[in-house]
Design an enzyme around this catalytic site. Structure first.
Site, mmCIF file in Angstrom:
data_model
loop_
_atom_site.group_PDB
_atom_site.id
_atom_site.type_symbol
_atom_site.label_atom_id
_atom_site.label_comp_id
_atom_site.label_asym_id
_atom_site.label_seq_id
_atom_site.Cartn_x
_atom_site.Cartn_y
_atom_site.Cartn_z
ATOM 1 N N TYR A 1 8.998 -14.402 9.945
ATOM 2 C CA TYR A 1 9.758 -13.902 8.840
ATOM 3 C C TYR A 1 9.804 -15.268 7.815
ATOM 4 O O TYR A 1 9.799 -14.828 7.345
ATOM 5 C CB TYR A 1 10.937 -13.081 8.674
ATOM 6 C CG TYR A 1 10.897 -12.130 9.176
ATOM 7 C CD1 TYR A 1 10.854 -10.657 8.543
ATOM 8 C CD2 TYR A 1 11.134 -11.549 10.533
ATOM 9 C CE1 TYR A 1 10.468 -9.912 9.170
ATOM 10 C CE2 TYR A 1 11.086 -10.914 11.664
ATOM 11 C CZ TYR A 1 10.671 -9.234 10.227
ATOM 12 O OH TYR A 1 10.709 -7.997 10.845
ATOM 13 N N ASP B 1 -0.197 -9.390 3.588
ATOM 14 C CA ASP B 1 -0.665 -9.620 4.757
ATOM 15 C C ASP B 1 -2.543 -9.258 3.893
ATOM 16 O O ASP B 1 -3.304 -9.062 4.679
ATOM 17 C CB ASP B 1 -0.918 -7.865 5.739
ATOM 18 C CG ASP B 1 0.378 -7.842 6.398
ATOM 19 O OD1 ASP B 1 0.981 -8.926 6.769
ATOM 20 O OD2 ASP B 1 0.963 -6.954 7.090
ATOM 21 N N ASP C 1 0.726 -1.191 -0.074
ATOM 22 C CA ASP C 1 0.223 0.047 -0.337
ATOM 23 C C ASP C 1 0.786 1.265 -0.236
ATOM 24 O O ASP C 1 0.585 1.920 -0.539
ATOM 25 C CB ASP C 1 -1.131 0.226 1.033
ATOM 26 C CG ASP C 1 0.179 -0.318 2.501
ATOM 27 O OD1 ASP C 1 0.807 -0.511 2.753
ATOM 28 O OD2 ASP C 1 -0.722 0.380 3.387
HETATM 29 N N1 ATP Z 1 2.039 8.274 1.323
HETATM 30 C C1 ATP Z 1 3.618 7.937 0.452
HETATM 31 N N2 ATP Z 1 3.879 8.989 -0.271
HETATM 32 C C2 ATP Z 1 5.364 7.944 -0.789
HETATM 33 N N3 ATP Z 1 5.539 7.317 -0.649
HETATM 34 C C3 ATP Z 1 5.810 6.454 0.567
HETATM 35 C C4 ATP Z 1 4.425 6.701 0.649
HETATM 36 N N4 ATP Z 1 4.257 5.798 1.880
HETATM 37 C C5 ATP Z 1 4.796 5.249 1.702
HETATM 38 N N5 ATP Z 1 6.188 5.155 0.643
HETATM 39 C C6 ATP Z 1 6.940 4.776 -0.052
HETATM 40 O O1 ATP Z 1 6.668 3.180 0.001
HETATM 41 C C7 ATP Z 1 8.074 2.630 -0.155
HETATM 42 C C8 ATP Z 1 7.300 1.470 0.630
HETATM 43 O O2 ATP Z 1 6.224 2.179 2.139
HETATM 44 P P1 ATP Z 1 6.162 0.810 2.786
HETATM 45 O O3 ATP Z 1 7.321 0.648 3.485
HETATM 46 O O4 ATP Z 1 5.147 0.848 3.719
HETATM 47 O O5 ATP Z 1 5.842 -0.923 2.690
HETATM 48 P P2 ATP Z 1 4.732 -1.224 1.662
HETATM 49 O O6 ATP Z 1 4.846 -1.046 0.309
HETATM 50 O O7 ATP Z 1 3.139 -0.734 2.220
HETATM 51 O O8 ATP Z 1 5.148 -2.428 1.990
HETATM 52 P P3 ATP Z 1 4.144 -3.876 2.818
HETATM 53 O O9 ATP Z 1 3.466 -3.054 3.852
HETATM 54 O O10 ATP Z 1 3.507 -4.989 2.418
HETATM 55 O O11 ATP Z 1 5.753 -4.031 3.173
HETATM 56 C C9 ATP Z 1 8.809 3.175 1.148
HETATM 57 O O12 ATP Z 1 9.810 3.850 -0.001
HETATM 58 C C10 ATP Z 1 7.666 4.921 1.643
HETATM 59 O O13 ATP Z 1 8.847 5.742 1.815
HETATM 60 O O1 F6P Z 2 10.421 -5.759 9.229
HETATM 61 P P1 F6P Z 2 10.051 -5.543 7.991
HETATM 62 O O2 F6P Z 2 10.821 -5.947 7.468
HETATM 63 O O3 F6P Z 2 9.118 -4.048 8.204
HETATM 64 O O4 F6P Z 2 8.539 -6.029 7.959
HETATM 65 C C1 F6P Z 2 7.087 -6.350 9.159
HETATM 66 C C2 F6P Z 2 6.534 -5.588 8.243
HETATM 67 O O5 F6P Z 2 5.675 -6.942 7.208
HETATM 68 C C3 F6P Z 2 5.203 -6.970 6.658
HETATM 69 O O6 F6P Z 2 4.982 -8.662 6.274
HETATM 70 C C4 F6P Z 2 4.587 -6.982 5.329
HETATM 71 O O7 F6P Z 2 5.405 -6.437 4.231
HETATM 72 C C5 F6P Z 2 4.265 -6.830 7.789
HETATM 73 O O8 F6P Z 2 3.036 -7.902 7.943
HETATM 74 C C6 F6P Z 2 4.764 -6.985 9.094
HETATM 75 O O9 F6P Z 2 4.308 -6.178 9.935
HETATM 76 MG MG MG Z 3 2.305 -2.059 4.078
#
Ligand code: ATP
Ligand code: F6P
Ligand code: MG
Length: 504
Positions: A409, A253, A223
């Site tokens: 993990y 998730d 997301d």
């Molecule tokens: N609102 C936002 N605007 C711009 N970039 C964002 C925003 N939210 C997150 N990002 C960027 O997206 C990348 C991934 O975000 P995040 O770490 O939340 O993981 P994710 O894509 O949600 O995956 P997951 O939560 O499933 O591991 C990061 O580099 C973060 O800086």
């Molecule tokens: O410890 P990390 O790599 O930041 O990731 C943990 C998070 O990543 C997720 O697997 C989502 O990608 C969550 O379920 C968990 O909280």
């Molecule tokens: Mg996320």
């Protein structure tokens, strides 16, 4: 007919366009044109009987007179014989498939797949792929299939891998990705490109895209990543660049809305079975044995719910969406005691985000965040193990044996299973077809089993969560026979959330 012609024109819907702002029609393709607006507004097209198309942007929305080319797939021996291989441009996918005879036709998304005409010449495509956020089984398969899809279907040779997530655009070297280089990567867990959290600097990223001459950007992530992709797209559009941005949702998730699920989810559920089996064996081999398994699921408890439903050895499943309490009548301790008296053992599955409010109360901790701004969770597995042990040693006369397995993990670092690999192929190829056809600012994924192009705003506006007043959670409760832990107030709150979701 121009293959990019939207329903708004071809079905005579032009006069029924619904938008939040004043918009016009692009005479070239009938798309809702957002000229003059600083921020992109949703392209929503209305039709008869309550039909709504939530369309995705197209490069021709903001770049006039773009040339188009015959899709090279037409000459591909594998595809040239396939009847109706090209997607009819009027094809859309319904978001809701359970309807009443008087229901409006409802929201639809553009069906994914190859179009008769493409907006890029093969030898002019310079694509890049980036993976962001946490790991997920299947990341390497998606990378492989984008590279191979571009190469084998569209004869595209220029594909770059961006190393280390978003920050890699401006702080790392790139890798040249060829079919040979990616040939075996689907057999490995993780991502060969590396990933990261944080480091999203829109200006630097788009500068890098521009400097490198990249014109197709494939962004794989959850997301947060899709939010990042949405702002990259907006900046690219603001600069008027001929660059297609395609998001590929990755969420172990299952917290991304609209799509049925992401690749990696089935693998994670399958992997969880091994630990639940182990917990069950441990618990049944000793008097009053309790096997406790912690799974991923930060805000959404889908992995825990499906792993529980799949196993049938689980007596209690605790997820973030369903509040629970420990002490007193109807609480977890009472249920554990009852189960141990009945069966002599029990298995508990807990999602990492469950009971966080109980932990905060008891540990008096302050909120911490990761580099992307996600809340860092307390270890609920350790905490609840200790609370259960304390309760039975101090307040109950029952001696218990608790074995705790932290599977966090383990379920996401593995390669994807067979069905996820097939999913990865479909989603990657759909993304490639979409970008080649000039669509941009979209996420691709299955909606009721059919792959569709979904505008970013629909993917990022909220999180997909287990609805505890829904049938699936009821199925789980009746399968485990656990208490629902819900007060009347909780049920009312949960119904409100469900109604909100249904009305969206
Ligand atoms: N609102 C936002 N605007 C711009 N970039 C964002 C925003 N939210 C997150 N990002 C960027 O997206 C990348 C991934 O975000 P995040 O770490 O939340 O993981 P994710 O894509 O949600 O995956 P997951 O939560 O499933 O591991 C990061 O580099 C973060 O800086
Ligand atoms: O410890 P990390 O790599 O930041 O990731 C943990 C998070 O990543 C997720 O697997 C989502 O990608 C969550 O379920 C968990 O909280
Ligand atoms: Mg996320």
């Amino acid at each position: 007919m121009d293959p990019t012609m939207s329903n708004s024109v071809s079905n005579g819907f032009a006069d029924k366009i619904i938008t939040k702002e004043k918009v016009g029609l692009n005479p070239r393709n009938g798309f809702v044109l957002m000229e003059g607006l600083n921020k992109l507004q949703p392209k929503i097209v209305g039709g008869d009987f309550g039909y709504i198309l939530e369309d995705v942007p197209h490069l021709s929305d903001y770049i006039p007179h773009l040339p188009t080319y015959t899709n090279p797939l037409q000459y591909n021996p594998a595809y040239s014989v396939v009847k109706q291989y090209f997607v009819d441009n009027d094809d859309t996918v319904a978001q809701k498939i359970v309807v009443h005879k008087n229901s409006p036709r409802g929201v639809h998304f553009r069906r994914a797949g190859p179009r008769q005409r493409v907006y890029f010449k093969s030898d002019e495509v310079r694509a890049c792929i980036v993976t962001c956020g946490g790991l997920c089984p299947g990341l390497n398969t998606v990378i492989r299939e984008i590279v191979c899809g571009l190469h084998h279907m569209y004869d595209v040779k220029g594909v770059l891998g961006i190393v280390g997530g978003y920050r890699g655009f401006y702080s790392k070297n790139t890798i040249s990705l060829t079919p040979k280089f990616v040939n075996d990567i689907h057999k490995r867990g993780g991502t060969i490109l590396g990933t990261s959290r944080g480091g999203h600097d829109t200006k630097k990223i788009v500068d890098s895209i521009q400097d490198r001459g990249i014109n197709q950007v494939y962004i794989i992530g959850g997301d947060g990543t899709q939010k990042g992709a949405a702002v990259i797209f907006e900046e690219i559009r603001r600069r008027g660049l001929n660059v297609a941005v395609a998001g590929i949702p990755k969420t172990i998730d299952n917290d991304i809305p609209v799509i049925d699920k992401s690749f990696g989810f089935d693998t994670a559920v399958e992997e969880a079975q091994r630990a639940i089996n182990a917990a069950h064996v441990e618990a049944t081999s000793i008097e009053n044995g309790i096997g406790l398994v912690k799974l991923m699921g930060r805000y959404s408890g889908y992995i825990a719910m499906y792993a529980t439903l799949a196993s049938r050895d689980v007596d209690c499943c605790l997820i973030p969406e369903s509040p629970f309490y420990l002490e007193g009548p109807g609480g977890l301790f009472e249920y554990i005691e009852k189960r141990l008296k009945e069966n002599g053992h029990m298995v508990i599955v807990i999602a990492e985000g469950a009971g966080q409010e109980l932990l905060s109360e008891s540990l008096h901790t302050t909120d911490q965040q990761d580099a992307s701004g996600n809340k860092l969770l307390q270890d609920v597995g350790q905490w609840i193990s200790q609370r259960i042990k304390d309760h039975f040693s101090k307040r109950s006369k029952m001696a218990i044996n608790l074995k705790y397995i932290d599977l966090m993990y383990m379920i996401r670092a593995v390669p994807s299973n067979a069905s996820d690999n097939v999913y990865c192929t479909l989603v990657a190829q759909s993304a490639v077809h979409g970008a080649m056809a000039g669509y941009t600012g979209f996420t691709v994924g299955p909606v009721n089993g059919r792959h569709a192009y979904i505008p970013f705003h629909r993917i990022i506006e909220k999180q997909h969560k287990v609805v505890i007043t829904d049938r699936m959670w009821a199925r789980l409760l009746s399968s485990t026979n656990q208490p629902s832990f819900l007060s009347t107030k909780d049920v009312i709150e949960a119904s409100k959330t469900e109604n909100n979701l249904l009305n969206c």
